[in-house]
Design a protein around this motif. Sequence first.
Motif, mmCIF file in Angstrom:
data_model
loop_
_atom_site.group_PDB
_atom_site.id
_atom_site.type_symbol
_atom_site.label_atom_id
_atom_site.label_comp_id
_atom_site.label_asym_id
_atom_site.label_seq_id
_atom_site.Cartn_x
_atom_site.Cartn_y
_atom_site.Cartn_z
ATOM 1 N N ARG A 1 -9.452 -3.425 2.261
ATOM 2 C CA ARG A 1 -10.250 -3.992 3.354
ATOM 3 C C ARG A 1 -11.701 -3.638 3.127
ATOM 4 O O ARG A 1 -12.044 -2.501 2.888
ATOM 5 C CB ARG A 1 -9.747 -3.429 4.685
ATOM 6 C CG ARG A 1 -10.535 -3.899 5.885
ATOM 7 C CD ARG A 1 -9.904 -3.414 7.180
ATOM 8 N NE ARG A 1 -9.823 -1.970 7.237
ATOM 9 C CZ ARG A 1 -9.304 -1.288 8.253
ATOM 10 N NH1 ARG A 1 -8.814 -1.946 9.306
ATOM 11 N NH2 ARG A 1 -9.253 0.035 8.232
ATOM 12 N N PHE B 1 -10.381 -9.125 3.337
ATOM 13 C CA PHE B 1 -9.250 -8.502 2.667
ATOM 14 C C PHE B 1 -9.084 -9.086 1.266
ATOM 15 O O PHE B 1 -9.286 -10.285 1.049
ATOM 16 C CB PHE B 1 -7.951 -8.739 3.459
ATOM 17 C CG PHE B 1 -7.953 -8.106 4.818
ATOM 18 C CD1 PHE B 1 -7.643 -6.768 4.977
ATOM 19 C CD2 PHE B 1 -8.287 -8.860 5.938
ATOM 20 C CE1 PHE B 1 -7.647 -6.189 6.234
ATOM 21 C CE2 PHE B 1 -8.287 -8.295 7.192
ATOM 22 C CZ PHE B 1 -7.972 -6.948 7.349
ATOM 23 N N SER B 2 -8.731 -8.233 0.338
ATOM 24 C CA SER B 2 -8.384 -8.678 -1.011
ATOM 25 C C SER B 2 -7.027 -8.084 -1.373
ATOM 26 O O SER B 2 -6.640 -7.033 -0.841
ATOM 27 C CB SER B 2 -9.446 -8.263 -2.033
ATOM 28 O OG SER B 2 -9.635 -6.857 -2.025
ATOM 29 N N MET B 3 -6.300 -8.772 -2.278
ATOM 30 C CA MET B 3 -4.908 -8.391 -2.506
ATOM 31 C C MET B 3 -4.508 -8.641 -3.955
ATOM 32 O O MET B 3 -4.872 -9.647 -4.559
ATOM 33 C CB MET B 3 -4.008 -9.216 -1.573
ATOM 34 C CG MET B 3 -2.530 -8.861 -1.610
ATOM 35 S SD MET B 3 -1.581 -9.963 -0.504
ATOM 36 C CE MET B 3 -2.461 -9.766 1.057
ATOM 37 N N PHE C 1 -0.173 -14.464 2.103
ATOM 38 C CA PHE C 1 -1.287 -13.512 2.122
ATOM 39 C C PHE C 1 -1.453 -12.928 3.518
ATOM 40 O O PHE C 1 -1.586 -11.709 3.695
ATOM 41 C CB PHE C 1 -2.553 -14.240 1.674
ATOM 42 C CG PHE C 1 -3.821 -13.427 1.765
ATOM 43 C CD1 PHE C 1 -4.275 -12.691 0.683
ATOM 44 C CD2 PHE C 1 -4.582 -13.411 2.931
ATOM 45 C CE1 PHE C 1 -5.444 -11.943 0.764
ATOM 46 C CE2 PHE C 1 -5.745 -12.676 3.019
ATOM 47 C CZ PHE C 1 -6.182 -11.937 1.934
ATOM 48 N N ASN D 1 0.832 -1.214 0.000
ATOM 49 C CA ASN D 1 0.000 0.000 0.000
ATOM 50 C C ASN D 1 0.862 1.258 0.000
ATOM 51 O O ASN D 1 0.709 2.170 0.830
ATOM 52 C CB ASN D 1 -0.958 -0.013 1.187
ATOM 53 C CG ASN D 1 -2.068 -1.027 1.019
ATOM 54 O OD1 ASN D 1 -2.169 -1.694 -0.016
ATOM 55 N ND2 ASN D 1 -2.905 -1.187 2.029
ATOM 56 N N VAL E 1 -1.148 -8.982 4.841
ATOM 57 C CA VAL E 1 -2.290 -8.317 5.495
ATOM 58 C C VAL E 1 -1.851 -7.673 6.803
ATOM 59 O O VAL E 1 -2.221 -6.528 7.113
ATOM 60 C CB VAL E 1 -3.435 -9.327 5.737
ATOM 61 C CG1 VAL E 1 -4.475 -8.746 6.700
ATOM 62 C CG2 VAL E 1 -4.100 -9.696 4.418
ATOM 63 N N VAL F 1 -3.413 -3.938 -0.848
ATOM 64 C CA VAL F 1 -4.372 -4.660 -0.011
ATOM 65 C C VAL F 1 -5.544 -3.751 0.299
ATOM 66 O O VAL F 1 -5.351 -2.594 0.713
ATOM 67 C CB VAL F 1 -3.719 -5.121 1.312
ATOM 68 C CG1 VAL F 1 -4.667 -6.009 2.106
ATOM 69 C CG2 VAL F 1 -2.409 -5.861 1.050
#
Length: 251
Positions: free
Chosen positions: A247, A212-214, A194, A181, A198, A245
């Motif tokens: 949220r 959460f997505s990444m 992962f 980020n 996070v 990442v």
Amino acid sequence: MTLDDIPDYDDLSDALREDRPLRRARAYRIRFALDDLKFRKLDVLDPVPLGRQILAAAGCNTNDDFSLFAILASGDFEDVRLDEPFDLRARGAERFVAFQTDRDFKLRLDDRQIEWGKPAIGGAALYKLADIDDDKAIFFQERGGTDQLVEPDDLMDLTDSGIERFITAPRPNATCTIVVNSRPREVDDRHVTFEEVVKLAFPGAHDTNVIFSMTYRHAASKPHAGELAAGGSVKIKKEGTVFNVTRTVQS
């Protein structure tokens, strides 16, 4: 033995593994690759072929400038002359590498001499040739300097005078810098999960309704970019692998 009893081929890999001579067969199976070192099975009809016959069996135009090398059981490269016979029964070689080039470059990998048909060799090719465990690495022995760690995505110049020397040794522990980020973060492993990313992006505890997505890019593993899901991991570069990442709170 009648003609009907003769097998279609005998495999040099099997003969070497079983420590036996080649058997009479209609063809003899070797492994062949170009400079990508992606070996494929190749059948030649003669147990003592000319180098040119090996190239022809591989579909290479023998009128072009090709260099051909046999990789011996010791790991050394032996020049295979295109118009001289090479006895598959006596040399202990099952793998052959061809380069479309008019010049060869020499290097040493540990105690093996390798002849390479390009002015540079990729780290990935060196690791294939070394065939070492993950806890070991390859180092370039710089003349009068400090040994340099070679990573699979590195490209090593072979055009300097003399023979370039590489060695294998235990891989050192070293931190890697990733960007999470838009912020640089240091990690102690070349693989990150992962869940680890996070925690770097959103430290602390989270409610169960948070998802959460990444995404990532510039990774060392393939694919070099994509999405990473829970439970997954990627191999990162020493510097520059980027993670984004997000949220989401479920209602």
